[in-house]
Design a protein around this motif. Structure first.
Motif, PDB file in Angstrom:
ATOM      1  N   SER A 255      -4.110  13.426  -1.119  1.00  0.00           N
ATOM      2  CA  SER A 255      -3.781  14.235   0.048  1.00  0.00           C
ATOM      3  C   SER A 255      -3.752  13.342   1.279  1.00  0.00           C
ATOM      4  O   SER A 255      -4.308  12.228   1.285  1.00  0.00           O
ATOM      5  CB  SER A 255      -4.828  15.332   0.239  1.00  0.00           C
ATOM      6  N   ARG A 256      -3.144  13.828   2.328  1.00  0.00           N
ATOM      7  CA  ARG A 256      -3.068  13.021   3.550  1.00  0.00           C
ATOM      8  C   ARG A 256      -4.456  12.682   4.102  1.00  0.00           C
ATOM      9  O   ARG A 256      -4.706  11.514   4.449  1.00  0.00           O
ATOM     10  CB  ARG A 256      -2.238  13.744   4.606  1.00  0.00           C
ATOM     11  N   PRO A 257      -5.403  13.636   4.195  1.00  0.00           N
ATOM     12  CA  PRO A 257      -6.733  13.265   4.708  1.00  0.00           C
ATOM     13  C   PRO A 257      -7.425  12.220   3.840  1.00  0.00           C
ATOM     14  O   PRO A 257      -8.075  11.310   4.368  1.00  0.00           O
ATOM     15  CB  PRO A 257      -7.497  14.596   4.713  1.00  0.00           C
ATOM     16  N   ALA A 258      -7.301  12.343   2.520  1.00  0.00           N
ATOM     17  CA  ALA A 258      -7.942  11.363   1.643  1.00  0.00           C
ATOM     18  C   ALA A 258      -7.298   9.993   1.809  1.00  0.00           C
ATOM     19  O   ALA A 258      -7.990   8.965   1.848  1.00  0.00           O
ATOM     20  CB  ALA A 258      -7.856  11.829   0.198  1.00  0.00           C
ATOM     21  N   ARG A 259      -5.975   9.943   1.906  1.00  0.00           N
ATOM     22  CA  ARG A 259      -5.297   8.660   2.103  1.00  0.00           C
ATOM     23  C   ARG A 259      -5.716   8.041   3.441  1.00  0.00           C
ATOM     24  O   ARG A 259      -5.977   6.828   3.528  1.00  0.00           O
ATOM     25  CB  ARG A 259      -3.781   8.845   2.059  1.00  0.00           C
ATOM     26  N   GLU A 260      -5.785   8.852   4.486  1.00  0.00           N
ATOM     27  CA  GLU A 260      -6.194   8.331   5.790  1.00  0.00           C
ATOM     28  C   GLU A 260      -7.612   7.768   5.728  1.00  0.00           C
ATOM     29  O   GLU A 260      -7.917   6.747   6.358  1.00  0.00           O
ATOM     30  CB  GLU A 260      -6.098   9.432   6.843  1.00  0.00           C
ATOM     31  N   HIS A 261      -8.475   8.440   4.965  1.00  0.00           N
ATOM     32  CA  HIS A 261      -9.835   7.923   4.828  1.00  0.00           C
ATOM     33  C   HIS A 261      -9.846   6.588   4.094  1.00  0.00           C
ATOM     34  O   HIS A 261     -10.563   5.653   4.497  1.00  0.00           O
ATOM     35  CB  HIS A 261     -10.729   8.913   4.092  1.00  0.00           C
ATOM     36  N   VAL A 262      -9.088   6.476   3.029  1.00  0.00           N
ATOM     37  CA  VAL A 262      -9.016   5.212   2.297  1.00  0.00           C
ATOM     38  C   VAL A 262      -8.538   4.096   3.219  1.00  0.00           C
ATOM     39  O   VAL A 262      -9.106   2.990   3.238  1.00  0.00           O
ATOM     40  CB  VAL A 262      -8.103   5.349   1.068  1.00  0.00           C
ATOM     41  N   ILE A 263      -7.504   4.359   3.995  1.00  0.00           N
ATOM     42  CA  ILE A 263      -6.985   3.342   4.912  1.00  0.00           C
ATOM     43  C   ILE A 263      -8.055   2.931   5.922  1.00  0.00           C
ATOM     44  O   ILE A 263      -8.285   1.734   6.154  1.00  0.00           O
ATOM     45  CB  ILE A 263      -5.727   3.872   5.634  1.00  0.00           C
ATOM     46  N   ALA A 264      -8.734   3.908   6.509  1.00  0.00           N
ATOM     47  CA  ALA A 264      -9.753   3.603   7.518  1.00  0.00           C
ATOM     48  C   ALA A 264     -10.929   2.852   6.908  1.00  0.00           C
ATOM     49  O   ALA A 264     -11.476   1.925   7.522  1.00  0.00           O
ATOM     50  CB  ALA A 264     -10.229   4.893   8.185  1.00  0.00           C
ATOM     51  N   SER A 265     -11.336   3.238   5.709  1.00  0.00           N
ATOM     52  CA  SER A 265     -12.497   2.581   5.097  1.00  0.00           C
ATOM     53  C   SER A 265     -12.162   1.147   4.697  1.00  0.00           C
ATOM     54  O   SER A 265     -12.985   0.239   4.878  1.00  0.00           O
ATOM     55  CB  SER A 265     -13.005   3.379   3.898  1.00  0.00           C
ATOM     56  N   ILE A 266     -10.960   0.917   4.166  1.00  0.00           N
ATOM     57  CA  ILE A 266     -10.586  -0.456   3.809  1.00  0.00           C
ATOM     58  C   ILE A 266     -10.427  -1.309   5.063  1.00  0.00           C
ATOM     59  O   ILE A 266     -10.804  -2.492   5.073  1.00  0.00           O
ATOM     60  CB  ILE A 266      -9.318  -0.448   2.932  1.00  0.00           C
ATOM     61  N   ALA A 267      -9.918  -0.733   6.144  1.00  0.00           N
ATOM     62  CA  ALA A 267      -9.821  -1.470   7.403  1.00  0.00           C
ATOM     63  C   ALA A 267     -11.210  -1.880   7.888  1.00  0.00           C
ATOM     64  O   ALA A 267     -11.424  -3.015   8.354  1.00  0.00           O
ATOM     65  CB  ALA A 267      -9.118  -0.623   8.458  1.00  0.00           C
ATOM     66  N   ARG A 268     -12.166  -0.965   7.772  1.00  0.00           N
ATOM     67  CA  ARG A 268     -13.537  -1.271   8.188  1.00  0.00           C
ATOM     68  C   ARG A 268     -14.133  -2.369   7.309  1.00  0.00           C
ATOM     69  O   ARG A 268     -14.784  -3.295   7.800  1.00  0.00           O
ATOM     70  CB  ARG A 268     -14.380   0.013   8.120  1.00  0.00           C
ATOM     71  N   GLU A 269     -13.905  -2.289   6.013  1.00  0.00           N
ATOM     72  CA  GLU A 269     -14.453  -3.304   5.118  1.00  0.00           C
ATOM     73  C   GLU A 269     -13.846  -4.681   5.409  1.00  0.00           C
ATOM     74  O   GLU A 269     -14.557  -5.686   5.409  1.00  0.00           O
ATOM     75  CB  GLU A 269     -14.217  -2.897   3.667  1.00  0.00           C
ATOM     76  N   ARG A 270     -12.554  -4.730   5.650  1.00  0.00           N
ATOM     77  CA  ARG A 270     -11.934  -6.015   5.990  1.00  0.00           C
ATOM     78  C   ARG A 270     -12.584  -6.601   7.240  1.00  0.00           C
ATOM     79  O   ARG A 270     -12.895  -7.795   7.311  1.00  0.00           O
ATOM     80  CB  ARG A 270     -10.435  -5.826   6.236  1.00  0.00           C
ATOM     81  N   GLU A 271     -12.840  -5.746   8.226  1.00  0.00           N
ATOM     82  CA  GLU A 271     -13.448  -6.207   9.474  1.00  0.00           C
ATOM     83  C   GLU A 271     -14.860  -6.735   9.241  1.00  0.00           C
ATOM     84  O   GLU A 271     -15.237  -7.795   9.761  1.00  0.00           O
ATOM     85  CB  GLU A 271     -13.474  -5.053  10.478  1.00  0.00           C
TER      86      GLU A 271
END
Length: 318
Positions: A255-271
């Motif tokens: 779903s869009r909310p789940a995909r947005e969460h995955v994107i945000a969490s991977i961005a945080r992990e990269r940082e």
């Protein structure tokens, strides 16, 4: 401490990045400076924590039902959610135990404000409150409880055995500690995504484990402990009541909310992982996070979300 894993809040090595739980007194998440794991913008991270917990709500609801249905379940009149973060799980516990006062405990006022706002929206205000506390210093301020929920928060305290003994001392006779530790880190991508070397998430997990050990080593009074939670319950006078794992399985397409969460969490992990990742993996993550890249997370049909949270119960025998 403030656990940051979605708990919840709420994964051990995976939550070396503060995207998982929320606890009072962990030193490493309240500093300032150039370290993205300590220089935290809670207006940004707070919504991510809420979203993670909301996606895993079914896990926490199932865990609460399990606790409530145990033959030895206490008459729950007061619940402490230690490391509550923005209060998603706190509110779920209030709904699961409708006769109980629920206290969301955290060291971060910005997250507790979110918890209080959520409780008001859900009509829980008359039996929901927040408590700002730094652990281990403020254990005495928590008060007694019938259920203590510690979602990925114990590992933010240097001496885990001593902290567990403090939990045990707060329990009323027959009360229960629900310790959320371990489980399985989130998997969001196939092993081979077609760009870079296969096994990107496994390498990210290894880097996260390295960072987690560094975080643990820097905690005040840090002591190494074999993570046999049943044995630790026994060592502090609690009777083990069982262990269960609860699965979050959101297959592709998300779903869009789940995909947005995955994107945000991977961005945080990269940082947060920074130089712990090699140059090739960092470049792949740049592509994955680029909204214009057709191979990126915004467009890939194979993005999913699979994880497990493990709950360990210990009871104070009357």
């Amino acid at each position: 401490m403030s656990s940051h894993a979605g708990h919840g809040h709420h994964d051990a090595p995976a939550s070396a990045t503060p995207v998982h739980a929320h606890v009072p007194a962990h030193g490493h998440a309240h500093g300032t400076g150039d370290d993205p794991a300590t220089d935290i913008d809670w207006d940004v991270l707070g919504p991510l924590l809420e979203q993670e917990a909301e996606l895993g709500a079914a896990q926490y609801e199932e865990a609460a039902r399990w606790i409530a249905a145990l033959p030895t379940a206490p008459d729950v009149r007061r619940v402490l959610d230690v490391g509550s973060g923005p209060g998603v799980v706190s509110c779920l516990l209030a709904e699961a135990f409708p006769e109980a006062e629920v206290v969301a405990v955290d060291a971060t006022p910005a997250l507790l404000r979110r918890a209080a706002d959520r409780a008001r929206r859900l009509g829980l205000g008359d039996r929901f409150r927040t408590l700002t506390a730094e652990l281990p210093e403020d254990f005495a301020a928590l008060g007694e409880a019938d259920l203590i929920w510690a979602g990925n928060s114990l590992h933010h305290l240097g001496d885990q055995r001593a902290a567990l003994a403090e939990f045990a001392a707060l329990l009323r006779p027959g009360g229960t500690v629900a310790l959320v530790e371990g489980g399985l880190p989130a998997r969001r991508l196939p092993r081979d995504i077609g760009i870079g070397a296969p096994g990107l998430e496994a390498r990210m997990g290894a880097a996260s484990a390295t960072r987690f050990e560094h975080m643990r080593s820097e905690l005040p009074g840090a002591k190494r402990e074999i993570e046999d939670w049943s044995a630790l319950f026994g060592a502090v006078g609690l009777t083990p009541q069982g262990t269960r794992s609860f699965l979050l399985d959101l297959p592709a397409p998300l779903s869009r909310p789940a995909r947005e969460h995955v994107i945000a969490s991977i961005a945080r992990e990269r940082e947060v992982l920074g130089d712990l990742l090699n140059a090739e993996d960092s470049a792949v993550l740049e592509r994955l996070l680029d909204p214009e890249d057709p191979e990126g997370l915004h467009h890939r049909p194979d993005v999913h979300l699979l994880s497990a949270r493990t709950v360990h119960l210990g009871r104070r025998v009357p």
